[in-house]
Design an enzyme around this catalytic site. Sequence first.
Site, PDB file in Angstrom:
ATOM      1  N   SER A 142       7.037 -22.446   2.321  1.00 60.77           N
ATOM      2  CA  SER A 142       8.330 -21.918   2.808  1.00 60.77           C
ATOM      3  C   SER A 142       9.453 -22.584   1.988  1.00 60.77           C
ATOM      4  O   SER A 142       9.186 -23.728   1.617  1.00 60.77           O
ATOM      5  CB  SER A 142       8.637 -22.107   4.224  1.00 60.77           C
ATOM      6  OG  SER A 142       9.884 -21.927   4.439  1.00 60.77           O
ATOM      7  N   TYR A 155       9.006 -26.526  12.601  1.00 59.99           N
ATOM      8  CA  TYR A 155       8.542 -25.450  11.515  1.00 59.99           C
ATOM      9  C   TYR A 155       8.724 -26.375  10.498  1.00 59.99           C
ATOM     10  O   TYR A 155       7.812 -26.216   9.632  1.00 59.99           O
ATOM     11  CB  TYR A 155       9.527 -24.431  11.593  1.00 59.99           C
ATOM     12  CG  TYR A 155       9.288 -23.356  10.681  1.00 59.99           C
ATOM     13  CD1 TYR A 155       8.220 -22.466  10.735  1.00 59.99           C
ATOM     14  CD2 TYR A 155      10.031 -23.402   9.381  1.00 59.99           C
ATOM     15  CE1 TYR A 155       7.951 -21.441   9.653  1.00 59.99           C
ATOM     16  CE2 TYR A 155       9.635 -22.356   8.471  1.00 59.99           C
ATOM     17  CZ  TYR A 155       8.715 -21.431   8.667  1.00 59.99           C
ATOM     18  OH  TYR A 155       8.416 -20.620   7.644  1.00 59.99           O
TER      19      TYR A 155
HETATM   20  P1  NAD Z   1       5.281 -11.802  10.333  1.00 59.35           P
HETATM   21  O1  NAD Z   1       5.433 -12.041  11.665  1.00 59.35           O
HETATM   22  O2  NAD Z   1       6.033 -10.330   9.813  1.00 59.35           O
HETATM   23  O3  NAD Z   1       3.715 -11.496   9.920  1.00 59.35           O
HETATM   24  C1  NAD Z   1       3.009 -12.775  10.207  1.00 59.35           C
HETATM   25  C2  NAD Z   1       1.712 -12.128  10.722  1.00 59.35           C
HETATM   26  O4  NAD Z   1       0.751 -13.124  11.155  1.00 59.35           O
HETATM   27  C3  NAD Z   1       1.986 -11.053  11.954  1.00 59.35           C
HETATM   28  O5  NAD Z   1       1.219  -9.629  11.644  1.00 59.35           O
HETATM   29  C4  NAD Z   1       1.213 -11.864  13.215  1.00 59.35           C
HETATM   30  O6  NAD Z   1       0.380 -10.903  13.870  1.00 59.35           O
HETATM   31  C5  NAD Z   1       0.176 -12.689  12.350  1.00 59.35           C
HETATM   32  N1  NAD Z   1      -0.424 -13.800  13.200  1.00 59.35           N
HETATM   33  C6  NAD Z   1       0.639 -14.547  13.904  1.00 59.35           C
HETATM   34  N2  NAD Z   1      -0.009 -15.697  14.497  1.00 59.35           N
HETATM   35  C7  NAD Z   1      -1.320 -15.403  14.121  1.00 59.35           C
HETATM   36  C8  NAD Z   1      -2.353 -15.949  14.844  1.00 59.35           C
HETATM   37  N3  NAD Z   1      -2.607 -17.060  15.837  1.00 59.35           N
HETATM   38  N4  NAD Z   1      -3.586 -15.500  14.500  1.00 59.35           N
HETATM   39  C9  NAD Z   1      -3.746 -14.562  13.798  1.00 59.35           C
HETATM   40  N5  NAD Z   1      -2.702 -13.751  13.194  1.00 59.35           N
HETATM   41  C10 NAD Z   1      -1.443 -14.238  13.563  1.00 59.35           C
HETATM   42  O7  NAD Z   1       5.941 -12.773   9.542  1.00 59.35           O
HETATM   43  P2  NAD Z   1       6.474 -12.991   7.795  1.00 59.35           P
HETATM   44  O8  NAD Z   1       7.700 -13.465   7.895  1.00 59.35           O
HETATM   45  O9  NAD Z   1       5.775 -12.349   7.052  1.00 59.35           O
HETATM   46  O10 NAD Z   1       5.419 -14.657   7.598  1.00 59.35           O
HETATM   47  C11 NAD Z   1       4.344 -14.668   6.839  1.00 59.35           C
HETATM   48  C12 NAD Z   1       4.249 -16.195   6.316  1.00 59.35           C
HETATM   49  O11 NAD Z   1       5.887 -16.547   5.408  1.00 59.35           O
HETATM   50  C13 NAD Z   1       4.535 -17.343   7.248  1.00 59.35           C
HETATM   51  O12 NAD Z   1       3.704 -18.370   7.092  1.00 59.35           O
HETATM   52  C14 NAD Z   1       5.998 -17.719   7.355  1.00 59.35           C
HETATM   53  O13 NAD Z   1       6.086 -19.136   7.868  1.00 59.35           O
HETATM   54  C15 NAD Z   1       6.291 -17.782   5.946  1.00 59.35           C
HETATM   55  N6  NAD Z   1       7.867 -17.606   5.647  1.00 59.35           N
HETATM   56  C16 NAD Z   1       8.558 -16.619   6.269  1.00 59.35           C
HETATM   57  C17 NAD Z   1       9.844 -16.491   5.991  1.00 59.35           C
HETATM   58  C18 NAD Z   1      10.779 -15.407   6.554  1.00 59.35           C
HETATM   59  O14 NAD Z   1      11.740 -15.405   6.314  1.00 59.35           O
HETATM   60  N7  NAD Z   1      10.343 -14.640   7.407  1.00 59.35           N
HETATM   61  C19 NAD Z   1      10.645 -17.422   5.065  1.00 59.35           C
HETATM   62  C20 NAD Z   1       9.674 -18.313   4.464  1.00 59.35           C
HETATM   63  C21 NAD Z   1       8.242 -18.450   4.681  1.00 59.35           C
END
Ligand code: NAD
Length: 261
Positions: A142, A155
Site C-alpha cells: 500500500s 494499518y
Molecule cells: P476488498 O475488501 O474489496 O477486498 C478484499 C477481499 O479480501 C474481500 O473479498 C474479503 O472478503 C477478503 N478477505 C478479508 N479478510 C479475509 C480473511 N481473513 N480471509 C480470507 N479473505 C479475506 O479490499 P481491497 O481494497 O481490494 O483490498 C485489497 C488489498 O489492497 C488489501 O491488502 C489492502 O490493504 C490493499 N490496499 C487497498 C487500498 C484501498 O484504497 N482500498 C489502498 C492500498 C492498498
Amino acid sequence: MQLKDQVALVTGGGSGLGRAIVERFVQEGARVAIFDRSQERIDEVRKVLGDKVIGVAGDVREMADNKRAVSECVKAFGQLDTFIGNAGVWDYSKSMVTTEEDALSAAFDEMFAINVKGYVLGAKAALPELYKTKGHMIFTASNAAFYPGGGGVLYTATKHAVVGMIKQMAHEFAPHVRVNGVAPGGIGGSNLAGLNSLSQQGAKFSDLPLDDLMKQMLPLERAFHAPEYAGAYVFFANRRDNAPGTGGVLNFDGGIGMRGF
Ligand code: NAD
C-alpha cells in the site's frame, strides 16, 4: 496472452483489487483459484468467469485453510505458478490517541493476523508448489507501506511489515522463487473492510470521498480504480518480462510521494 497456461492463486480475489487481478489474469490466459472468506463473492466472480476460475472459501489466518486453497488449486489446474497475497483489512485511519486502551491489543492482533500473518501462512502453504514451477509470489502492500496518512498506526505498521517480509522471503527463497510486491494507492470502488475489534463492521469504504481526495491530493490529479492496478501483477508474474526481479516493491500510487513542498 502474457500468462498463457499459467496458474495463479489470489487471496481476497472476491472483491476490489483481488477481483480485478483475477479478471485480468484470466484475460491474459491464466487459470485462477480465488481464496476468500466470502463464498458469495467467490460465486459472483465464478458466474462471470466460469471454469477458468475455482473458489475456496476460508480464512487467511488459518494454516489449514491456506493449505486447502493450494491443494484445491493444484487439484483443479495441475500446478501453481504465482501466489498473490492480497486479502487485507483497514483500520479506517483510527487514531491511536482516541483508541480505548482496552481495545488496542485486540485491534493489533486482528490487524496483524489478517494483513501480515495471512501473507506468511499463504506463502508457507504455496512454497512447495512454487519450488516445483520456479514460480512467483506477489504481495499487495500500500502507499501506507511507505508514507504516513494512509491509515492509522496499526494499518501502516502492517504494510511496512509486508515490505520487510517481501525482502526476507526474496532473500530466502532465491534462486527458486521470486518475491515482489505492489504498493497501490487509493482504490476507488473497493469494499475494504474495517476491524471487528474496533466495531467497524458497519463502515463502508464506498462512503469515503476517495475519488475526490485522490484528484485533489495526487500529483497525477485523478482517481484510480482496481482494474488500473492489475497490470502491475501481470508484469511481476510474467516469466519473460520479470526474469531479473525479486525483492522489489513497486510504488503504484498516482505519485503520492512526489508532491514535494
Ligand atoms: P476488498 O475488501 O474489496 O477486498 C478484499 C477481499 O479480501 C474481500 O473479498 C474479503 O472478503 C477478503 N478477505 C478479508 N479478510 C479475509 C480473511 N481473513 N480471509 C480470507 N479473505 C479475506 O479490499 P481491497 O481494497 O481490494 O483490498 C485489497 C488489498 O489492497 C488489501 O491488502 C489492502 O490493504 C490493499 N490496499 C487497498 C487500498 C484501498 O484504497 N482500498 C489502498 C492500498 C492498498
